[in-house]
Design an enzyme around this catalytic site. Structure first.
Site, PDB file in Angstrom:
ATOM      1  N   CYS A 138      -6.612   9.703 -23.937  1.00  0.00           N
ATOM      2  CA  CYS A 138      -7.599   8.653 -23.642  1.00  0.00           C
ATOM      3  C   CYS A 138      -8.398   8.290 -24.888  1.00  0.00           C
ATOM      4  O   CYS A 138      -9.362   8.981 -25.243  1.00  0.00           O
ATOM      5  CB  CYS A 138      -8.527   9.121 -22.521  1.00  0.00           C
ATOM      6  SG  CYS A 138      -9.791   7.905 -22.137  1.00  0.00           S
ATOM      7  N   CYS A 141     -12.090   7.596 -24.265  1.00  0.00           N
ATOM      8  CA  CYS A 141     -12.939   8.777 -24.038  1.00  0.00           C
ATOM      9  C   CYS A 141     -13.191   9.523 -25.344  1.00  0.00           C
ATOM     10  O   CYS A 141     -14.281  10.031 -25.581  1.00  0.00           O
ATOM     11  CB  CYS A 141     -12.283   9.765 -23.082  1.00  0.00           C
ATOM     12  SG  CYS A 141     -11.418   9.050 -21.707  1.00  0.00           S
ATOM     13  N   ASP A 142     -12.163   9.650 -26.180  1.00  0.00           N
ATOM     14  CA  ASP A 142     -12.236  10.588 -27.307  1.00  0.00           C
ATOM     15  C   ASP A 142     -12.212   9.946 -28.688  1.00  0.00           C
ATOM     16  O   ASP A 142     -12.409  10.650 -29.685  1.00  0.00           O
ATOM     17  CB  ASP A 142     -11.081  11.600 -27.187  1.00  0.00           C
ATOM     18  CG  ASP A 142     -11.153  12.373 -25.879  1.00  0.00           C
ATOM     19  OD1 ASP A 142     -12.281  12.693 -25.460  1.00  0.00           O
ATOM     20  OD2 ASP A 142     -10.106  12.637 -25.270  1.00  0.00           O
TER      21      ASP A 142
END
Ligand code: NDP
Length: 322
Positions: A138, A141-142
């Site tokens: 992701c 997200c990261d």
């Protein structure tokens, strides 16, 4: 199944666009739906950035914000939304039985499955070893953790293209590993990738191993599948964007599914092979997989649940279609 038991009329499993739309319709039809969100409330769209193709948002919207809107709308009509993960089902009896978090049994007159799909992994040992330590599925997200650094992303579909351009805004260089000599992504997405100067595309390239120092990712070894040439690219982040698997494991043995696990429903319907169990969204749709198509099938699932209950109880249908 478990000691604690509760009966509900309409149980919705999953909280993506399909689940929330089913909830809005079921709540407005007074089915008093109870929804279990799964471990990612809001589903896959909470892990994406701009959504430009969902009707009703002329300026686009961020995925997580859109799912908040879905949730609020479902709650506005009285959906009982609960955080919980369905671990087992038993569709042999009426009402159907569903176990949540291995501790509570819900009996339900109708069940709407909207469990969506999850990211696929390459299946390398090193990928598992460094998952969370440089390996991620992701980018949204990261990606932040790799600001100003060099990263790699594997995949050539719309997801990979979207995530590569997202990463390119944060990172110094994005190495895109494409296993064929062409993309699968739409022309528009390809265009965006090809016009982003800090994305380097490696065609005909497969990942052999993700390299690390025992703690964090330090690079990736790739092989050219045409001339067998190997090379190592130094990166600190490795993103996997190669598609998804439907989240339907718990329904195996109960519901008809195809060889890849997508639930099979009757033509022009969300009805599964079990009466009173309906399936919608990405768990049932391997072809279109869009938020708007998921919302559409969620709506159908709720209307079909309502009709099923009305037929069972010989009551007039109370649909609110407006
Ligand atoms: P796709 O299945 O479309 O693409 C998967 C990609 O990963 C393919 O390019 C495939 O390669 C590659 N791949 C698969 N396995 C491997 C492997 N082991 N090693 C290397 N590469 C691999 O998945 P997406 O998640 O990209 O998209 C799913 C659906 O969602 C699509 O319909 C897409 O259009 C849609 N979508 C739409 C968006 C939007 O409209 N904004 C955004 C994101 C997704 P190959 O091509 O060689 O098979």
């Amino acid at each position: 199944m478990t000691q604690e038991t509760e009966h509900v009329q309409c149980l919705i499993i999953g909280s993506g666009p399909a689940g929330y739309t089913a909830a809005i319709y079921a709540a407005r039809a007074d089915l008093k739906p109870v929804m279990y969100t799964g471990i990612v409330p809001g589903g896959q769209l909470t892990q994406t950035t701009d959504v430009d193709n969902f009707p009703g948002y002329p300026n686009g919207i961020m995925g997580p914000e859109m799912m908040e809107d879905f949730r609020k709308q479902a709650e506005r009509f009285g959906t009982d939304i609960r955080f919980g993960y369905v671990t087992k089902v038993d569709f042999s009896t009426q009402p159907h039985q569903v176990v949540v978090d291995e501790s509570k049994t819900i009996t339900a007159d109708t069940v709407i499955i909207a469990t969506g799909a999850s990211a696929k992994w390459l299946g390398l040992e090193s990928e598992q070893k460094y998952n969370g330590f440089g390996v991620s599925a992701c980018a949204v997200c990261d990606g932040f953790f790799f600001k100003g650094q060099d990263v790699a992303i594997v995949g050539a579909g719309d997801t990979a293209a979207e995530e590569a351009t997202y990463l390119a805004k944060l990172c110094k260089t994005v190495h895109m590993l494409v296993r064929r000599d062409e993309f699968r992504a739409s022309k528009a997405m390809q265009h965006r990738v090809l016009n982003t100067p800090n994305i380097i595309i490696h065609y005909n390239s497969e990942t052999k191993e993700i390299l690390g120092d025992g703690k964090n990712v330090t690079g990736v070894r790739i092989v050219n599948n045409v001339n067998s040439e190997e090379k190592t690219i130094p990166v600190t982040g490795f993103f996997v964007a190669i598609g998804h698997n439907p989240n339907t494991e718990i329904f195996k043995g109960w519901l008809d599914m195809d060889e890849t696990g997508y639930l099979i429903t009757k033509p022009d319907s969300t009805q599964t092979n079990i009466e009173g169990v309906f399936a919608c969204g990405d768990a049932q749709d391997k072809l279109w997989r869009q938020a708007v198509t998921a919302a559409g099938t969620g709506c159908i699932a709720a209307l079909e649940s309502e009709r099923y209950l009305a037929a069972k109880e010989h009551q007039p249908v109370k649909s609110v279609i407006a």
